[in-house]
Design a protein around this motif. Structure first.
Motif, short mmCIF file in Angstrom:
data_model
loop_
_atom_site.label_atom_id
_atom_site.label_comp_id
_atom_site.label_asym_id
_atom_site.label_seq_id
_atom_site.Cartn_x
_atom_site.Cartn_y
_atom_site.Cartn_z
N ASP A 232 0.85 -1.19 0.00
CA ASP A 232 0.00 0.00 0.00
C ASP A 232 0.88 1.24 0.00
OD1 ASP A 232 0.81 0.47 2.76
OD2 ASP A 232 -0.60 -1.13 3.29
N THR A 233 0.25 2.39 -0.23
CA THR A 233 1.02 3.64 -0.30
C THR A 233 1.52 4.09 1.07
OG1 THR A 233 -1.11 4.80 -0.22
CG2 THR A 233 -0.09 4.51 -2.39
N ALA A 234 0.77 3.77 2.12
CA ALA A 234 1.19 4.20 3.46
C ALA A 234 2.53 3.59 3.84
CB ALA A 234 0.12 3.86 4.48
N SER A 235 2.73 2.29 3.56
CA SER A 235 4.00 1.65 3.90
C SER A 235 5.12 2.20 3.02
CB SER A 235 3.89 0.13 3.75
OG SER A 235 3.48 -0.24 2.44
N ALA A 236 4.81 2.53 1.77
CA ALA A 236 5.81 3.15 0.91
C ALA A 236 6.18 4.54 1.44
CB ALA A 236 5.28 3.27 -0.52
N GLY A 237 5.17 5.29 1.91
CA GLY A 237 5.43 6.61 2.46
C GLY A 237 6.29 6.55 3.71
N PHE A 359 -0.20 11.31 5.08
CA PHE A 359 -0.81 11.83 3.85
C PHE A 359 -1.54 10.72 3.10
CE2 PHE A 359 -0.55 12.57 -0.74
CZ PHE A 359 -1.25 13.77 -0.85
N PHE A 360 -0.88 9.60 2.92
CA PHE A 360 -1.48 8.53 2.14
C PHE A 360 -2.65 7.86 2.87
CE2 PHE A 360 2.65 8.66 -0.14
CZ PHE A 360 2.12 8.95 -1.39
N GLU A 361 -2.56 7.76 4.19
CA GLU A 361 -3.68 7.21 4.95
C GLU A 361 -4.92 8.08 4.75
OE1 GLU A 361 -4.01 4.47 6.47
OE2 GLU A 361 -2.08 3.76 7.21
N LYS A 362 -4.75 9.39 4.84
CA LYS A 362 -5.89 10.31 4.74
C LYS A 362 -6.33 10.50 3.30
CE LYS A 362 -4.71 12.44 9.12
NZ LYS A 362 -4.12 13.59 9.83
N LEU A 363 -5.40 10.35 2.36
CA LEU A 363 -5.78 10.41 0.95
C LEU A 363 -6.71 9.25 0.60
CD1 LEU A 363 -5.41 11.81 -1.81
CD2 LEU A 363 -3.45 10.30 -2.19
N ARG A 364 -6.45 8.10 1.19
CA ARG A 364 -7.32 6.95 0.96
C ARG A 364 -8.74 7.23 1.46
NH1 ARG A 364 -5.26 1.34 3.32
NH2 ARG A 364 -5.53 2.51 5.26
N ALA A 365 -8.84 7.95 2.57
CA ALA A 365 -10.16 8.30 3.10
C ALA A 365 -10.89 9.26 2.17
CB ALA A 365 -10.03 8.91 4.49
N ILE A 366 -10.15 10.19 1.57
CA ILE A 366 -10.75 11.12 0.61
C ILE A 366 -11.27 10.37 -0.60
CG2 ILE A 366 -10.24 13.02 -0.99
CD1 ILE A 366 -8.27 14.09 1.11
N GLU A 373 -12.28 8.52 -8.92
CA GLU A 373 -11.05 7.74 -8.78
C GLU A 373 -9.88 8.68 -8.48
OE1 GLU A 373 -10.36 4.37 -11.58
OE2 GLU A 373 -12.04 5.26 -12.67
N ILE A 374 -8.98 8.25 -7.63
CA ILE A 374 -7.77 9.03 -7.35
C ILE A 374 -6.56 8.13 -7.55
CG2 ILE A 374 -6.46 10.34 -5.64
CD1 ILE A 374 -9.07 11.15 -4.34
N ALA A 375 -5.67 8.55 -8.42
CA ALA A 375 -4.42 7.84 -8.67
C ALA A 375 -3.27 8.80 -8.40
CB ALA A 375 -4.37 7.33 -10.11
N THR A 376 -2.21 8.29 -7.80
CA THR A 376 -1.15 9.17 -7.31
C THR A 376 0.23 8.72 -7.74
OG1 THR A 376 -2.47 9.64 -5.34
CG2 THR A 376 -0.15 10.22 -5.25
N ALA A 377 1.01 9.69 -8.20
CA ALA A 377 2.44 9.51 -8.41
C ALA A 377 3.11 10.81 -7.97
CB ALA A 377 2.75 9.20 -9.87
#
Length: 466
Positions: A232-237, A359-366, A373-377
C-alpha cells in the motif's frame, strides 16, 4: 475566419517584427489556454508571437498606454491556467524566442532565451560535459521561461534542487516596457535585494522574462536503480520518511501507486509488475561504492516497512526503461481518463517527508468519501505528490465530486504543514487557495509588491492573486 485589425492594434503592429501580430480569431483562440481544467479562457484582443526583446517592449508599452491586460505564455504546458486568456487581453507568446545565447564551461553557466525547450538545453549542454538538472515531467515540451515562471521541479530535485536553485540572473521587461537586469552571473552576489528570485515562480504577474542566466553542473554520473514493491502507499510513504531520515542522498526517489502502475501497464510495455499497492523507484549516482550502499540501505528499510520485493540493477537500459515508465504516468492517466469521460484534475501538494505516511492514509479516506477515482504519483523524496482525480467530465454530479475531492486534497496538504503547490503554480486553478496558505502579513507583502511592479494591474490579472 479572420477579424479586422482594430485601430489600437494597428499602432502596435507597426512596432513589431513582421508577422508577429496575429488577429485571426481561430489562431488566437487556439492559444487561449493551457492544459488545466476548470480554468476559464476569455477572448483575447490579439496574439503576439514575439521574436525579440523589442517585440516584448513594444507590447508592454502599448499595453500600458491603452490599459490592455497582457498574458505571457510559452509552450502552454502548464496545469494551473496561468497562461489562459482573459477578455480583451494581448496574448504575448515568447516561445519563438528560443536561442541558447551562450554556454560558458569555465564558469558553468549558460544564457538562454525563455522559449528554449528544457530537453533541448540538456542536449546542447551534454556536448560540453555539463548538465542542467531540473527535469519536470514536461521536460521534452516545456520551456525554460515557463519553468522559471512556475519554479518547476522534477525527478532529480531530491538531490539537485529546483529551478530557483539554478537561476543566477535574468533580463526582464516590466509592465511599462522598461528593460532591467536582475541578479548576477557570479556564484556569489548580495548587492541589494534578490529581485531575480522574486520573479521565479511569479507566473507572469510581475514582468516578462526575456533572458535567463542559469548555473550548471558537471555532467551527472550514471545512476544505478532500485525498485521497491509495497502492499500500500502508506508503507511506501513510511519507507521514504525513514530512508531520507537516515541521511541517504538518492538522485531520484519517486512513488507510483497501484492504480497508476495499472494505467502505465495498459499504456505501454515498461516491465512493471501487476497488482501492486505502490512502487518506489530509487536511483543513486553516488561515487565509488556509495551508490550500492545507498540502495542496500533502501532495501533494508523497505523490507522493514512491509516492502515485499526490492530489485536492484546497474544496467543503464533498465534505468532508462524505469524512468521512462515514470514519465509515462501523465500520458497513461490522460488516456485512462479520456476513456472514462475525459475528466482529470492533477493536484500538486507538497508535504514534509515526515508526513507522507499520514498523507497517504488520509488520501485513501478522501478517495472513499467522493465518487471519483484518485491515482497518485510524485516526487516522494521531496514530499511533492500529484494525486490525480479522474471522473466523467460530462456528469455534473461527478464534476462536483471531483472539485470537492481536489479541494480536500489541498486542505490535507495544508493540514499536514505543506503547501497547495510544489511546482505547478497557482494560476487560476488555485488562486482562491493562496489566501488559505498565506497569513495576513504575507498577503499584504504580496499585494504591495504587485502594486509596485504592476500599478495598472495589467500583468496576468486574475491569476495567482485572485
Amino acid at each position: 475566419m479572420s477579424t479586422t485589425v482594430q485601430a489600437p492594434t494597428q499602432d502596435l503592429e507597426a512596432q513589431l517584427s513582421a508577422g508577429s501580430l496575429v488577429t485571426d480569431r481561430d489562431v488566437i483562440d487556439a492559444y487561449a489556454s493551457d492544459k488545466a481544467l476548470f480554468c476559464p479562457a476569455g477572448q483575447a484582443l490579439a496574439l503576439v508571437r514575439a521574436r525579440s526583446v523589442d517585440d516584448v517592449v513594444a507590447v508592454m508599452a502599448f499595453a500600458t498606454e491603452h490599459r490592455v491586460p497582457v498574458v505571457t505564455q510559452g509552450a502552454r504546458t502548464g496545469l494551473s491556467g496561468a497562461a489562459n486568456a482573459i477578455d480583451g487581453c494581448l496574448l504575448l507568446n515568447v516561445a519563438a524566442m528560443d536561442e541558447i545565447v551562450a554556454i560558458d564551461p569555465v564558469n558553468q553557466t549558460c544564457r538562454v532565451q525563455p522559449g528554449v525547450i528544457n530537453q533541448d538545453l540538456k542536449a546542447a549542454l551534454a556536448e560540453h560535459a555539463l548538465s542542467y538538472p531540473p527535469d519536470p515531467g514536461s521536460v521534452a515540451i516545456s520551456t525554460i521561461g515557463g519553468n522559471v515562471a512556475t519554479n518547476a521541479g522534477g525527478m532529480c530535485c531530491v538531490k539537485y534542487g529546483v529551478t530557483k536553485d539554478y537561476v543566477r540572473a535574468m533580463t526582464v521587461v516590466l509592465a511599462d516596457g522598461t528593460v532591467t537586469k536582475l541578479g548576477t552571473a557570479t556564484a556569489k552576489g548580495v548587492a541589494g535585494l534578490d529581485l531575480a528570485a522574486l520573479l521565479v515562480g511569479s507566473e507572469g504577474t510581475l514582468g516578462t522574462i526575456v533572458e535567463v542566466t542559469l548555473a550548471l553542473k558537471p555532467a551527472l554520473p550514471p545512476p544505478i536503480t532500485a525498485v521497491g514493491i509495497f502492499p500500500d502507499t502508506a508503507s511506501a510513504g513510511r519507507t521514504v520518511t525513514e530512508y531520507m531520515g537516515s541521511g541517504a542522498a538518492p538522485s531520484l526517489l519517486e512513488l507510483i501507486d497501484g492504480p497508476s502502475v495499472a494505467m502505465i501497464n495498459a499504456y505501454g510495455d515498461f516491465g512493471l509488475p501487476d497488482d501492486v499497492g505502490a512502487l518506489l523507484l530509487v536511483q543513486s549516482n553516488a561515487s565509488g561504492a556509495g551508490a550500492v550502499e545507498e540502495l542496500e540501505a533502501f532495501q533494508r528499510i523497505a523490507e522493514a516497512n512491509g516492502g515485499t520485493e526490492v530489485f536492484v540493477s546497474d544496467d543503464p537500459a533498465d534505468s532508462e526503461l524505469l524512468v521512462a515508465a515514470r514519465r509515462a504516468v501523465a500520458p497513461a492517466m490522460e488516456k485512462y481518463a479520456n476513456e472514462r469521460g475525459g475528466g482529470e484534475l492533477v493536484d500538486d501538494v507538497c508535504v514534509p517527508r515526515s508526513a507522507l505516511g499520514d498523507f497517504f492514509e488520509k488520501l485513501r479516506a478522501i478517495a472513499t468519501e467522493f465518487d471519483v477515482e484518485i491515482a497518485t504519483a510524485g516526487h516522494a523524496g521531496d514530499g511533492n505528490m500529484h494525486p490525480s482525480v479522474i471522473f466523467d467530465a460530462g456528469d455534473e454530479s461527478q464534476v462536483a465530486q471531483a472539485q470537492e475531492a481536489f479541494a480536500a486534497i489541498m486542505q490535507l496538504g495544508l493540514d499536514l504543514g505543506g503547501t497547495i503547490t510544489g511546482e505547478h503554480g497557482v494560476g487560476f486553478l488555485k488562486r482562491e487557495w493562496l489566501g488559505h496558505e498565506l497569513d495576513a502579513g504575507a498577503t499584504l507583502m504580496h499585494q504591495k509588491i504587485k502594486e509596485a511592479l504592476d500599478p495598472l494591474g495589467i500583468l496576468n490579472p486574475g491569476k495567482m492573486f485572485g
